[in-house]
Scaffold this active site. Structure first.
Site, PDB file in Angstrom:
ATOM      1  N   CYS A 117       0.898  -1.152   0.000  1.00 33.00           N
ATOM      2  CA  CYS A 117       0.000   0.000   0.000  1.00 33.00           C
ATOM      3  C   CYS A 117       0.936   1.201   0.000  1.00 33.00           C
ATOM      4  O   CYS A 117       1.479   1.566   1.045  1.00 33.00           O
ATOM      5  CB  CYS A 117      -0.899  -0.002   1.236  1.00 33.00           C
ATOM      6  SG  CYS A 117      -1.912   1.494   1.332  1.00 33.00           S
ATOM      7  N   CYS A 120      -0.279   4.196   2.300  1.00 38.65           N
ATOM      8  CA  CYS A 120      -0.401   4.084   3.759  1.00 38.65           C
ATOM      9  C   CYS A 120      -0.142   2.664   4.189  1.00 38.65           C
ATOM     10  O   CYS A 120       0.999   2.207   4.187  1.00 38.65           O
ATOM     11  CB  CYS A 120      -1.757   4.597   4.224  1.00 38.65           C
ATOM     12  SG  CYS A 120      -1.913   4.662   6.017  1.00 38.65           S
TER      13      CYS A 120
END
Lengths: 212, 105
Positions: A117, A120
């Site tokens: 990701c 985040c």
């Protein structure tokens, strides 16, 4: 920052707590306590509800994901369902359905999948628990999409040149689960025996399933 | 460096070797996570609010704060923005907690 906390190899199943955070009341810890107390005072939540949520989180471990993978290795119909509709497959096993769309991506001789990701820390938490520090680190998030083979190498994972490496960038609404290749020599293994070979890192795609 | 990127938007940028670091989460970190889940379920926080508040942190703060420090900051900001908690009562309660300092429990 997470980069400063190295894995203690002498304690394979326990990791150190972040230094100076479990016994020191930092400003941010004081904020957590203050917010939690205010929410309890306002009857938005209760101490018991928070405690139960922490317990539920402690019960979400990569063993859930391992059961899903072992079933996919053992049952062709389930494998098909998992690849078509990951959430429905989890539900069919009596697991949490998950709040967000689950996309399972399968490793083969020709394709090796890795999950990140970049923005985040999105992660299939209902199948794997909370993400490890390195998954949330700047180094992993920055480099795995531009130089995935080098990053895999840092995990000791070498993917042959005859396979492509696909990196999947998760979003807030979509989570990926890697279906690792079934290890050789596991013909006739029960699902529970197979599940023991499925590691968290194999389901993120930074390593392979264990050889028995 | 692309100046149009937010500090969180780091995909593809140069960075160092990945160290397979992890730690067992402290109770306070699990509680932050629990608050996020509970507030989401009660429709008092969306993942987009959480992210917007994290991503609006300055580069320096983003890098200095640990993961769950960014989260409690973003959760708190959201509650203030929604009027669930006021800045005054929050400030007073933090001061009380610090004065009490009983180890956080």
């Amino acid at each position: 920052m997470s980069e400063h906390h190295h894995h203690d190899e002498s304690v394979p199943h326990r990791h150190p707590l972040r230094a100076d955070q479990d016994d020191t009341l930092t400003y941010w810890r004081a904020m957590e306590i203050a917010v939690r107390e205010l929410l309890i005072d306002k009857e938005i939540t209760t101490a018991d509800e928070v405690r139960r949520e922490v317990e539920a989180m402690d019960n979400r471990t990569p063993a859930h994901g391992g059961r899903v993978i072992a079933r996919a290795w053992s049952d062709p119909d389930f494998r098909k369902l998992l690849l078509e509709d990951g959430n429905a497959a989890c539900e069919a096993m009596g697991l949490e359905r998950g709040l967000y769309k689950l996309v399972a991506v399968e490793n083969t001789d020709k394709v090796h999948n890795v999950v990140v990701c970049t923005l985040c820390s999105c992660y299939p938490r209902f199948l794997l628990g909370l993400p490890p520090d390195w998954y949330k680190s700047r180094n992993y998030r920055s480099r795995v999409i531009s130089d995935p083979r080098a990053v895999l190498g840092e995990f000791g994972t070498v993917v042959g040149d005859d396979a492509v490496v696909r990196v999947h960038d998760s979003t807030a609404d979509m989570r990926y689960l890697v279906v690792p290749k079934r290890p050789s020599g596991t013909e006739g293994f029960s699902e529970s025996k197979l599940a023991e070979l499925v590691t968290r890192d194999a389901m993120i795609g930074v390593s392979f399933a264990r050889q028995p | 460096m692309n100046t149009f990127r937010g500090v969180h938007d780091m995909g593809g940028l140069p960075a160092g070797e990945v160290v397979a670091s992890e730690h067992d989460f402290a109770l306070w970190e699990k509680r932050v996570d629990a608050l996020m889940v509970l507030l989401s379920r009660k429709n008092l926080l969306t993942v987009d609010e959480l992210r917007r508040n994290i991503e609006s942190l300055g580069a320096d703060a983003y890098d200095k704060m640990s993961y769950y420090e960014r989260w409690i900051y973003a959760i708190t900001q959201t509650l203030i923005q929604r009027g669930v908690v006021s800045i005054d009562e929050l400030g007073r309660r933090i001061a009380e907690v610090q004065a009490r300092d009983d180890g956080g429990n």
